[in-house]
Design an enzyme around this catalytic site. Structure first.
Site, short mmCIF file in Angstrom:
data_model
loop_
_atom_site.label_atom_id
_atom_site.label_comp_id
_atom_site.label_asym_id
_atom_site.label_seq_id
_atom_site.Cartn_x
_atom_site.Cartn_y
_atom_site.Cartn_z
N PRO A 147 -5.22 0.71 -5.77
CA PRO A 147 -4.82 0.29 -4.43
C PRO A 147 -5.94 -0.46 -3.70
CG PRO A 147 -5.44 2.59 -4.37
CD PRO A 147 -5.58 2.14 -5.80
N TRP A 193 0.83 -1.20 0.00
CA TRP A 193 0.00 0.00 0.00
C TRP A 193 0.87 1.26 0.00
CZ3 TRP A 193 -0.53 4.20 3.27
CH2 TRP A 193 -1.64 5.01 3.05
N ASP A 252 -5.95 -2.60 -1.47
CA ASP A 252 -5.80 -2.79 -0.03
C ASP A 252 -6.20 -1.55 0.77
OD1 ASP A 252 -4.84 -5.44 -0.11
OD2 ASP A 252 -2.84 -4.74 -0.64
N ASP A 253 -6.53 -0.47 0.08
CA ASP A 253 -6.95 0.75 0.76
C ASP A 253 -8.40 0.58 1.24
OD1 ASP A 253 -6.14 3.85 1.05
OD2 ASP A 253 -8.27 3.66 0.60
N LEU A 254 -8.61 0.77 2.53
CA LEU A 254 -9.94 0.53 3.12
C LEU A 254 -10.99 1.45 2.52
CD1 LEU A 254 -11.74 -0.86 5.20
CD2 LEU A 254 -11.00 0.85 6.88
#
Length: 207
Positions: free
Chosen positions: A153, A136, A155-157
């Site tokens: 991205p 990230w 994995d970005d919440l």
């Protein structure tokens, strides 16, 4: 950093949901705070991990104030004692991570000339050996410092949360690997402008 171009918007608008998001969302501000300084950007990203923006800004400012011209040259950073670095508000773990960035930069080039010759994934793999730097972190670097146009991205919440709201029918009830697979599938048609799509998702105020 370059402006969002019309070709990217036209391409992304082929997805009706993304077209609505673009129409509802102010143009994201594209600011490069580091003037392509990958080394400094990595240091800042580590300081910012798991704390508020306000706290990170204050700590990073105190950290930089420890050095001549407020620039933490790698050799100078490695000469600082733990107590000196702790005085800026850094944790012991983050001190180790900052030292890892400094050590890496003295052993291998991380300037634009070197990195610009690599693909996105090659840059990820090149920088991952640095302690405290994950995928990230590198993806943020690719998007906001190296200005790569096609970064997603996952994995970005916030990105995941916004996509769950924007595409409820495709993502309903999905978690884990199944969700990731669907999100990647949704984002696939956005190529080669997934960075622009992600910027809009971050700024979109989902209702």
């Amino acid at each position: 950093m370059t402006d969002i171009n019309s070709s990217a918007l036209t391409h992304l608008a082929q997805d009706p949901v993304m077209a609505r998001i673009i129409a509802e969302t102010p143009v994201p501000k594209l600011v490069n705070d580091y003037a392509d300084d990958v080394y400094l950007a990595l240091l800042e990203s580590i300081v910012s991990q798991q704390i508020s923006v306000k706290a990170a800004d204050a700590i990073f400012s105190r950290f930089r104030a420890l050095f001549p011209d407020k620039y933490p040259q790698a050799d100078a950073l490695l000469l600082k004692t733990t107590d000196e670095l702790r005085s800026a508000g850094l944790s012991f773990q983050k001190i180790k991570y900052l030292q890892s960035v400094a050590e890496f930069s003295l052993e291998k080039p991380i300037d634009r000339v070197h990195l610009d010759a690599l693909t996105d994934e090659e840059i990820v793999q090149y920088l991952l050996p640095i302690k405290g730097v994950g995928r990230w972190t590198v993806e943020m670097l690719l998007m906001f410092v190296l200005d790569r146009p096609d970064i997603f991205p996952i994995d970005d919440l916030v990105i995941r949360q916004r996509m769950l709201r924007a595409y409820p029918e495709q993502t309903n009830g999905l978690t884990g690997k199944a969700l990731y697979k669907v999100l990647l599938s949704i984002a696939e048609p956005w190529r080669p402008y997934r960075t622009t799509a992600s910027r809009y998702l971050w700024r979109w105020q989902a209702t």
